[in-house]
Scaffold this motif. Structure first.
Motif, short mmCIF file in Angstrom:
data_model
loop_
_atom_site.label_atom_id
_atom_site.label_comp_id
_atom_site.label_asym_id
_atom_site.label_seq_id
_atom_site.Cartn_x
_atom_site.Cartn_y
_atom_site.Cartn_z
N SER A 152 0.83 -1.21 0.00
CA SER A 152 0.00 0.00 0.00
C SER A 152 0.87 1.26 0.00
O SER A 152 0.58 2.22 -0.70
N MET A 153 1.93 1.24 0.79
CA MET A 153 2.81 2.40 0.89
C MET A 153 3.57 2.63 -0.41
O MET A 153 3.77 3.77 -0.83
N MET A 154 4.02 1.54 -1.06
CA MET A 154 4.75 1.70 -2.32
C MET A 154 3.88 2.32 -3.40
O MET A 154 4.32 3.17 -4.17
N ILE A 155 2.62 1.88 -3.46
CA ILE A 155 1.73 2.37 -4.51
C ILE A 155 1.28 3.80 -4.24
O ILE A 155 1.26 4.66 -5.12
N SER A 156 0.94 4.08 -2.97
CA SER A 156 0.37 5.39 -2.62
C SER A 156 1.42 6.47 -2.43
O SER A 156 1.13 7.66 -2.55
N GLY A 157 2.66 6.06 -2.11
CA GLY A 157 3.68 7.05 -1.81
C GLY A 157 3.56 7.60 -0.40
O GLY A 157 4.22 8.58 -0.05
N ASP A 158 2.76 6.97 0.42
CA ASP A 158 2.52 7.40 1.80
C ASP A 158 3.22 6.44 2.74
O ASP A 158 2.86 5.26 2.81
N ALA A 159 4.25 6.93 3.45
CA ALA A 159 5.00 6.07 4.36
C ALA A 159 4.34 5.91 5.72
O ALA A 159 4.84 5.21 6.58
N GLY A 160 3.20 6.56 5.91
CA GLY A 160 2.42 6.37 7.13
C GLY A 160 3.09 6.87 8.39
O GLY A 160 2.78 6.41 9.48
N ASP A 161 4.05 7.84 8.26
CA ASP A 161 4.78 8.31 9.44
C ASP A 161 4.41 9.72 9.84
O ASP A 161 5.18 10.40 10.51
N GLU A 162 3.21 10.17 9.42
CA GLU A 162 2.77 11.50 9.82
C GLU A 162 2.53 11.53 11.33
O GLU A 162 2.18 10.52 11.94
N PRO A 163 2.67 12.71 11.95
CA PRO A 163 2.53 12.82 13.42
C PRO A 163 1.19 12.30 13.93
O PRO A 163 1.12 11.70 14.99
N ASP A 164 0.10 12.52 13.16
CA ASP A 164 -1.20 12.08 13.67
C ASP A 164 -1.32 10.57 13.69
O ASP A 164 -2.15 10.02 14.40
#
Length: 602
Positions: free
Chosen positions: A225-237
């Protein structure tokens, strides 16, 4: 050990502090040719992992001085994979003495590859061809580990532990590192400190110490999911609360997939939601099954309406988080988990505190609001045996036949205890005993009252549903029989939006404004929303055939709005008012208690 020599290597710097004192990882130079032009070439470096053999983790109570420390699974696993494909190649290993300490060690080939985390941030997501390459390599690596550990796994798959070696724009190498937690399946206890692995990639069941190859499949789904979306999921929230629990894992997954919904195609969402299902039994059960769907995705041979297998519902239920399949109703789901599910799942702890689950919980409210559905999902999530009972199943043409069936039902449940009985249309089973009720029916009600008396003490838990609680015999509602009554209301806006999403995304769709659909369907029940989507699908089906289209016509907001405008809520305004009044009466009954105090007025 910085700037020192160890096992023929010159230590440059420490690379990992995760297991300080037990297992430490260093970058080391394997050659003293510091003046040569090639001294800084990758081939002159090694990754050296040092093990403290006196630590509890690696001690085997032996004085063996074998060059190959066969009690270290990581070394054994890597020695059998000397090709260096998908895992950094093991160069050497041994046991050396530093002072009075005996240290095991292994050195591995060094690569100046970047972590997948860095690549995701740098590229803002990988192209689909590279995603498939990475997943193919990971599938192979994880499959090998599952076989080696007999159903276990890596247990710490993260984007930091995946290295990518690019030569220009060409992806040349893919390596999985961080094997320190690799092991066999665990059920309640782990050989490592399980609060250390990155919680973003941890499957919900690992909060209870349950680890298996299915935990790795979940992690692979998050990685993809992270590779496709470009979202590493490490945002503060996402990372504000460092504590890990089953609830936090489910919350991260829900928020992450929702956040990236628009960045994933329907087919990608279908696969990734399956791989990361919160219930382990609903995930891809093997790496090969997951691999086959990724292969179809790469060939563009899968669509939003493709079938991804789901196991049949089993009467014994399944652990996991089945209540999450229920749209909305967050308060009711929390109540079930607090007062019932967590207690029956943790009986020893509950017994220590003298806590028991409710004897019987009655769900009441308007028709079509999902009372029976949520009762069944609660039973599934509890992990106990359960059985659904309709009034017709207790009917009999013989005198006292129904009474006998009720007795037999509870006797059977007691033999299989702990067990849940779910009674649908409860008002038809225990109606009011008045002049209109014949003697046989009154005996059936009496039998049910007798069987319900503190049945939880026999390991029998009852969930019951009714649209007409006013028709129930009042004696059934006293404590010790029905301990709790819960009103199931019409779905609110958030629940309606989720219901539309669940129903629509099973079918071809395009340009759906879920918020608008939820806004214009106030006072519609769950079954009303299902009808609207199904009716829209029928219209699209007919139009597809009439126009001779090659591709199915997708559902759209416009088509759904047309059906909504022609549909009236199944629960009328008058009925809604009556249910609100009934809810107030039921809550007063529950607060005041069924019986008044008996005594003398002084």
């Amino acid at each position: 050990m910085n700037d020192s020599r160890f096992a023929g290597h010159t230590v440059v710097r420490k690379l990992s502090t995760r297991h300080d004192g037990e297992r430490e990882v260093y970058l080391a130079r394997c050659s003293d040719e510091t003046d040569s032009e090639t001294a800084d070439a990758p081939e002159n470096f090694r990754i050296v992992t040092v093990f403290d053999l006196k630590s509890k983790r690696y001690s085997n109570g032996s004085t063996s001085r074998k060059r190959v420390p066969d009690f270290i699974d990581e070394v054994k696993f890597l020695r059998g994979r000397q090709s260096g494909k998908h895992f950094p190649k093991l160069v050497d290993c041994g046991i050396d003495k530093v002072g009075n300490r005996r240290l095991g060690w292994m050195s591995q080939q060094y690569s100046d590859a970047y972590s997948l985390t860095d690549e995701i941030k740098l590229q803002r997501g990988l192209c689909m061809s590279d995603v498939v390459k990475v997943m193919e390599a990971l599938f192979t690596a994880v499959d090998e580990m599952a076989r080696y550990t007999r159903g276990g796994g890596h247990y710490n798959i993260t984007t930091d532990n995946i290295l990518l070696d690019y030569d220009g724009d060409e992806l040349e190498g893919i390596y999985l590192i961080g094997l320190s937690d690799m092991g066999s399946p665990c059920h309640g206890s782990t050989p490592f400190s399980d609060d250390v692995p990155d919680r973003r990639f941890r499957a919900p069941e690992t909060a209870n110490g349950v680890f298996s190859h299915l935990s790795d499949i979940y992690a692979l789904g998050i990685v993809m999911s992270m590779m496709i979306s470009g979202d590493a999921g490490d945002e503060p929230d996402y990372c504000a609360d460092s504590r890990f629990s089953m609830a936090s894992a489910m919350e991260f997954r829900k928020r992450f997939l929702k956040r990236n919904r628009v960045r994933l195609t329907p087919a990608q969402r279908l696969i990734l939601e399956k791989a990361t299902d919160v219930n382990p039994s609903n995930r891809f059960q093997t790496v090969d099954r997951f691999r086959s769907f990724v292969g179809k995705l790469a060939k563009d041979n899968i669509s939003a309406q493709s079938h991804v297998e789901k196991p049949a519902t089993i009467a014994t239920g399944s652990s996991g988080m089945a209540l999450d399949e229920v749209a909305g109703m967050s308060e009711l789901k929390a109540l079930f988990r607090r007062d019932f599910i967590r207690i029956v799942r943790n009986p020893k702890v509950a017994q220590a505190y003298g806590i028991r689950p409710s004897n019987c919980t009655l769900l009441y409210g308007p028709q079509g609001c999902g009372k029976t559905f949520i009762a069944e999902k609660a039973a599934q999530e509890s992990g106990l045996n359960y059985k659904m009972i309709n009034p017709s199943e207790l009917g009999s043409i013989y005198i006292h036949g129904s009474q006998q069936k009720i007795a037999e039902l509870f006797d059977e449940a007691e033999k299989k205890a702990p067990m849940i009985l779910i009674f649908d249309e409860f008002d038809a089973i225990v109606p009011k005993r008045d002049a209109d009720l014949n003697g046989n029916q009154a005996n059936e009600v009496n039998e049910m009252l007798t069987q319900l008396n503190n049945c939880a003490s026999r390991g029998i838990y009852v969930l019951a549903t009714t649209n007409r609680p006013g028709l129930l015999d009042p004696a059934i509602l006293r404590k010790g029989r029905v301990d709790r009554t819960v009103y199931v209301a019409l779905p609110d806006k958030e629940a309606r939006e989720e219901l539309f999403r669940l129903e629509i995304e099973k079918r071809p769709f395009a340009d759906i404004d879920y918020e608008t659909l939820a806004s214009v369907t106030e006072n519609f029940s769950c079954s009303d929303i299902s009808f609207i989507v199904e009716e829209s699908a029928r219209i699209c089906f007919e139009e597809t055939l009439d126009r001779g289209l090659d591709e199915p016509l997708p559902l759209s907001t416009t088509r759904l709005m047309a059906v909504i405008n022609a549909t009236r809520p199944s629960v009328s305004d008058k009925q809604r008012r009556e249910y609100i009044e009934l809810k107030a009466k039921m809550e007063n009954r529950q607060a005041d208690g069924e019986r008044k105090k008996v005594g003398f007025l002084l």
